[in-house]
Design a protein around this motif. Structure first.
Motif, PDB file in Angstrom:
ATOM      1  N   ASP A   1       4.801  -3.976   2.823  1.00  0.00           N
ATOM      2  CA  ASP A   1       4.510  -3.660   1.419  1.00  0.00           C
ATOM      3  C   ASP A   1       4.363  -4.970   0.636  1.00  0.00           C
ATOM      4  OD1 ASP A   1       4.178  -2.507  -0.998  1.00  0.00           O
ATOM      5  OD2 ASP A   1       6.150  -1.536  -1.103  1.00  0.00           O
ATOM      6  N   SER A   2       3.132  -5.279   0.254  1.00  0.00           N
ATOM      7  CA  SER A   2       2.886  -6.466  -0.569  1.00  0.00           C
ATOM      8  C   SER A   2       2.587  -6.021  -1.999  1.00  0.00           C
ATOM      9  CB  SER A   2       1.718  -7.278   0.005  1.00  0.00           C
ATOM     10  OG  SER A   2       0.514  -6.542  -0.127  1.00  0.00           O
ATOM     11  N   PHE A   3       2.255  -6.954  -2.855  1.00  0.00           N
ATOM     12  CA  PHE A   3       2.046  -6.624  -4.263  1.00  0.00           C
ATOM     13  C   PHE A   3       0.765  -5.815  -4.487  1.00  0.00           C
ATOM     14  CE2 PHE A   3       4.377 -10.707  -4.187  1.00  0.00           C
ATOM     15  CZ  PHE A   3       5.570 -10.254  -4.723  1.00  0.00           C
ATOM     16  N   PHE A   4      -0.197  -5.967  -3.601  1.00  0.00           N
ATOM     17  CA  PHE A   4      -1.501  -5.336  -3.853  1.00  0.00           C
ATOM     18  C   PHE A   4      -1.903  -4.307  -2.790  1.00  0.00           C
ATOM     19  CE2 PHE A   4      -2.008  -9.202  -1.429  1.00  0.00           C
ATOM     20  CZ  PHE A   4      -2.868  -8.872  -0.416  1.00  0.00           C
ATOM     21  N   VAL A   5      -1.225  -4.261  -1.665  1.00  0.00           N
ATOM     22  CA  VAL A   5      -1.586  -3.301  -0.627  1.00  0.00           C
ATOM     23  C   VAL A   5      -0.356  -2.945   0.207  1.00  0.00           C
ATOM     24  CG1 VAL A   5      -2.205  -5.069   1.068  1.00  0.00           C
ATOM     25  CG2 VAL A   5      -3.244  -2.802   1.255  1.00  0.00           C
TER      26      VAL A   5
ATOM     27  N   LYS B   1      -2.621   4.816  11.625  1.00  0.00           N
ATOM     28  CA  LYS B   1      -2.652   3.555  10.866  1.00  0.00           C
ATOM     29  C   LYS B   1      -3.132   3.864   9.446  1.00  0.00           C
ATOM     30  CE  LYS B   1      -3.700   0.648  14.884  1.00  0.00           C
ATOM     31  NZ  LYS B   1      -4.670  -0.302  15.479  1.00  0.00           N
ATOM     32  N   TYR B   2      -2.488   3.263   8.483  1.00  0.00           N
ATOM     33  CA  TYR B   2      -2.859   3.562   7.096  1.00  0.00           C
ATOM     34  C   TYR B   2      -2.782   2.322   6.216  1.00  0.00           C
ATOM     35  CZ  TYR B   2       2.234   3.662   6.516  1.00  0.00           C
ATOM     36  OH  TYR B   2       3.567   3.327   6.505  1.00  0.00           O
ATOM     37  N   GLU B   3      -3.577   2.351   5.145  1.00  0.00           N
ATOM     38  CA  GLU B   3      -3.553   1.325   4.100  1.00  0.00           C
ATOM     39  C   GLU B   3      -3.709   2.035   2.765  1.00  0.00           C
ATOM     40  OE1 GLU B   3      -6.563  -1.585   4.657  1.00  0.00           O
ATOM     41  OE2 GLU B   3      -5.829  -2.227   6.628  1.00  0.00           O
ATOM     42  N   SER B   4      -2.966   1.613   1.776  1.00  0.00           N
ATOM     43  CA  SER B   4      -3.094   2.195   0.439  1.00  0.00           C
ATOM     44  C   SER B   4      -3.165   1.079  -0.594  1.00  0.00           C
ATOM     45  CB  SER B   4      -1.937   3.138   0.131  1.00  0.00           C
ATOM     46  OG  SER B   4      -0.712   2.452   0.205  1.00  0.00           O
TER      47      SER B   4
ATOM     48  N   PRO C   1      -3.449  -0.219  -4.871  1.00  0.00           N
ATOM     49  CA  PRO C   1      -2.883   0.167  -6.180  1.00  0.00           C
ATOM     50  C   PRO C   1      -3.758   1.180  -6.918  1.00  0.00           C
ATOM     51  CG  PRO C   1      -2.734  -2.194  -5.873  1.00  0.00           C
ATOM     52  CD  PRO C   1      -3.552  -1.678  -4.741  1.00  0.00           C
ATOM     53  N   SER C   2      -5.049   1.170  -6.623  1.00  0.00           N
ATOM     54  CA  SER C   2      -5.961   2.109  -7.298  1.00  0.00           C
ATOM     55  C   SER C   2      -5.739   3.542  -6.847  1.00  0.00           C
ATOM     56  CB  SER C   2      -7.405   1.697  -7.016  1.00  0.00           C
ATOM     57  OG  SER C   2      -7.669   1.775  -5.616  1.00  0.00           O
ATOM     58  N   GLY C   3      -4.996   3.716  -5.788  1.00  0.00           N
ATOM     59  CA  GLY C   3      -4.736   5.062  -5.277  1.00  0.00           C
ATOM     60  C   GLY C   3      -5.550   5.412  -4.057  1.00  0.00           C
ATOM     61  N   ARG C   4      -6.515   4.571  -3.708  1.00  0.00           N
ATOM     62  CA  ARG C   4      -7.347   4.840  -2.534  1.00  0.00           C
ATOM     63  C   ARG C   4      -6.526   4.608  -1.260  1.00  0.00           C
ATOM     64  NH1 ARG C   4     -13.373   2.556  -2.984  1.00  0.00           N
ATOM     65  NH2 ARG C   4     -13.531   4.033  -1.258  1.00  0.00           N
ATOM     66  N   ARG C   5      -6.760   5.447  -0.272  1.00  0.00           N
ATOM     67  CA  ARG C   5      -5.987   5.378   0.979  1.00  0.00           C
ATOM     68  C   ARG C   5      -6.933   5.486   2.169  1.00  0.00           C
ATOM     69  NH1 ARG C   5      -0.511   6.435   2.579  1.00  0.00           N
ATOM     70  NH2 ARG C   5      -0.370   7.323   4.679  1.00  0.00           N
ATOM     71  N   TYR C   6      -6.730   4.638   3.148  1.00  0.00           N
ATOM     72  CA  TYR C   6      -7.531   4.640   4.372  1.00  0.00           C
ATOM     73  C   TYR C   6      -6.607   4.977   5.550  1.00  0.00           C
ATOM     74  CZ  TYR C   6     -10.709   2.048   1.342  1.00  0.00           C
ATOM     75  OH  TYR C   6     -11.512   1.666   0.299  1.00  0.00           O
ATOM     76  N   THR C   7      -7.040   5.942   6.333  1.00  0.00           N
ATOM     77  CA  THR C   7      -6.193   6.409   7.449  1.00  0.00           C
ATOM     78  C   THR C   7      -7.018   6.531   8.727  1.00  0.00           C
ATOM     79  OG1 THR C   7      -4.869   7.702   5.886  1.00  0.00           O
ATOM     80  CG2 THR C   7      -4.589   8.206   8.209  1.00  0.00           C
ATOM     81  N   ALA C   8      -6.445   6.108   9.838  1.00  0.00           N
ATOM     82  CA  ALA C   8      -7.074   6.284  11.157  1.00  0.00           C
ATOM     83  C   ALA C   8      -6.041   6.885  12.104  1.00  0.00           C
ATOM     84  CB  ALA C   8      -7.570   4.949  11.689  1.00  0.00           C
ATOM     85  N   ARG C   9      -6.452   7.886  12.864  1.00  0.00           N
ATOM     86  CA  ARG C   9      -5.517   8.578  13.767  1.00  0.00           C
ATOM     87  C   ARG C   9      -6.058   8.585  15.198  1.00  0.00           C
ATOM     88  NH1 ARG C   9      -5.338  11.818   9.104  1.00  0.00           N
ATOM     89  NH2 ARG C   9      -3.222  12.027   8.220  1.00  0.00           N
TER      90      ARG C   9
END
Length: 590
Positions: A490-494, A540-543, A545-553
């Motif tokens: 968990d970083s400040f931007f992602v 695997k996921y990334e989110s 601050p804008s609320g957009r989320r990327y997920t791979a399964r």
């Protein structure tokens, strides 16, 4: 908490405990219990029926929070024998605790000192105390007041114990605790104790790391094996030999053991030969010394290595890899009349630095020669009829189970036997529970969390047929597992992370069949594993601050084909004769 319990309740039914979904639901329930208050937990415990209550007790105890401990202790009444199952499930969950507290040990000690309606629960209390002492000592908590008090209580009461049952109870606690200061006490009972007490003390010493086995220990084990002071039972002598051979034996110790082969009772001769051959075959640490001794023709000759018998010992690999390996071992010792004395199945798991005694199931019998009008072996003429089973699960010695005690009990069990196995342990176990947060040099925080649950059912049985002069022992192990892991940065931007899950189920059966209508009697040992489905999932996921989320399964499902694990060639030849004789007799006269 109540809503979550209702959503998973159907997966926790006793008939579904052998499925991975039960272990998965168990883990999610634990996570919710850890956020709940004592009142919320008590509400569920008090409202549930007797079918689901044992599973609730497993989860509440495994949560290991102050609130969950207070709730379950308030609910359980150890003065009431009718709640035996719940008390036992609570105590076993304590014994498997991943991070036990001093408060937990103190509570168990207080319950042991108080009134306990069931003698079996009283025995389980002190056995669990031993397990908790060991776990707290492993975490550098040996000097905690509760640990010091529990150690003193066990050692003092063992010293004052007069009844054999009480002595065995405290020895079982020491077998779990593995205290260095208990070694002299165990040596005393191993050498001077009678029957089961001597055997129990010897097996407790066998669990110690070889670094604790001093010169005094090895001298005592040599006296027991060679019977220099008194006659000992075969089970104690073979355990003493195993301790010697597994603790960096000297040239003369190995030579004396090899020279004794040929002078021992017939089946013990064969067992010791199998043990030596197994050490050589599996390249165990003492194999180099044994090979040196075998260069002497007085120890290595046809007369010594051609002894007849059916007893055996064998070790093999279940899996073998650069990081993790798993082994199985099966050994079986018979009396001279062909009746089982001890069968021992072990599974160990090794990684680069540690060893886990995953499973041990031991079935022991004695004093059964009178059934077939046979002559007992030396030192075993006055043994009472007895058969029972003992188990170790994840380094935790469980309370032994007795099939029968005494000749009268034996005959009544034989006449009313159904052939159904007797349960040793059944329930849900928190296998692993790990959480760590790491502050990275670049600023972000990384967290790693792993939880693993196990649904397990171990049972065993022993059958006799006087008409067909055949005996059979069967140990059944049913296991379902679910492991979940999550690594997150968990970083400040992602925020980025990866979740992984693994679920599997399997069953392992150990069956030994003995036909003692002739000598040498026919013995067939089998170790079977059924088809084992397993599934893995990775997300695997990334989110942002804008609320957009990327997920791979990704996922994978497969079935590991069942198989029968190989034992020595002699066993395979014997099995052909056993089952060949059965098929011939099934044909009848026509």
């Amino acid at each position: 908490l109540s809503e979550h319990w209702q959503s998973i309740r159907e997966h926790m039914h006793p008939d579904k405990l052998s499925k991975p979904e039960a272990a998965k639901s168990f883990l999610s329930f634990i996570q919710n219990i850890r956020k709940a208050t004592k009142e919320e937990i008590l509400k569920i415990i008090k409202s549930e029926n007797k079918e689901f209550l044992p599973q609730v007790v497993d989860a509440v105890t495994s949560a290991q929070t102050p609130e969950s401990l207070e709730a379950v202790l308030e609910f359980l009444d150890f003065k009431d024998a009718s709640t035996f199952i719940l008390q036992e499930r609570f105590l076993y969950a304590c014994g498997f605790a991943s991070h036990p507290s001093e408060t937990l040990l103190k509570s168990i000690t207080e319950k042991f000192k108080g009134d306990v309606a069931s003698e079996e629960i009283r025995e389980t209390l002190v056995i669990v105390m031993g397990a908790l002492i060991r776990k707290l000592c492993d975490r550098e908590g040996c000097k905690l007041p509760a640990v010091v008090e529990a150690k003193r209580l066990i050692l003092n009461r063992l010293e004052k114990a007069k009844k054999d049952d009480n002595v065995q109870m405290y020895l079982l606690a020491l077998k779990n605790a593995l205290l260095p200061e208990a070694i002299p006490v165990l040596l005393k009972y191993a050498e001077s104790g009678e029957g089961p007490i001597s055997s129990l003390a010897a097996t407790a010493l066998q669990r110690y790391d070889p670094s604790f086995l001093t010169k005094e220990v090895k001298e005592t084990m040599n006296r027991i094996y060679h019977q220099t002071r008194k006659v000992h039972e075969k089970t104690v002598r073979t355990t003493a030999a195993a301790i010697i051979l597994n603790s960096n034996p000297s040239y003369m110790e190995v030579k004396n053991i090899l020279l004794s082969i040929g002078e021992l009772p017939m089946e013990m001769n064969k067992y010791m030969l199998s043990m030596i051959q197994d050490i050589l075959h599996f390249e165990m640490p003492s194999s180099k010394t044994i090979r040196q001794v075998l260069k002497d023709m007085r120890t290595h000759n046809y007369d010594r290595f051609s002894k007849m018998g059916s007893s055996s010992a064998y070790t093999g690999y279940i899996t073998r890899g650069p990081d993790v390996s798993s082994t199985y071992s099966l050994d079986i010792l018979y009396s001279g009349s062909g009746i089982l004395r001890r069968s021992n199945m072990n599974i160990h798991v090794f990684d680069r630095s540690t060893e886990l005694h995953a499973i041990q199931v031991v079935i022991e019998a004695q004093g059964l020669e009178s059934i077939i009008a046979a002559t007992p072996d030396e030192g075993e003429e006055n043994l009472d009829s007895f058969a029972g089973m003992s188990a170790i699960l994840f380094d935790f010695q469980l309370r032994p189970v007795t099939f029968f005690q005494g000749y009268g009990d034996l005959m009544s069990k034989m006449l009313s036997a159904t052939g159904d196995p007797m349960n040793v342990v059944k329930g849900l176990v928190l296998l692993t529970d790990f959480l760590q947060e790491i502050q990275l040099q670049s600023g972000p925080t990384a967290s790693v969390e792993f939880m693993g649950g196990l649904a397990i059912d171990i049972s065993g049985g022993m059958e006799f047929s006087l008409w067909y002069r055949e005996s059979k022992t069967n140990v059944k192990n049913r296991v379902a597992m679910f492991i979940a892991g999550n690594t997150e940065v968990d970083s400040f931007f992602v925020k980025t992370g990866m979740e992984t899950t693994l679920e599997a189920e399997t069953a392992l059966d150990f069956i030994s069949t003995v036909q003692f209508s002739q000598y040498p009697f026919l013995v067939c040992m089998q170790m079977d594993r059924v088809d084992s489905p397993f599934r893995t999932h990775m997300t695997k996921y990334e989110s942002l601050p804008s609320g957009r989320r990327y997920t791979a399964r990704r996922g994978k499902a497969a079935t590991l084909a069942g198989n029968e694990y190989p034992l020595h060639q002699e066993n395979s030849n014997m099995c052909k004769k056993v089952f060949g004789a059965k098929s011939d007799s099934a044909g009848g006269w026509f």
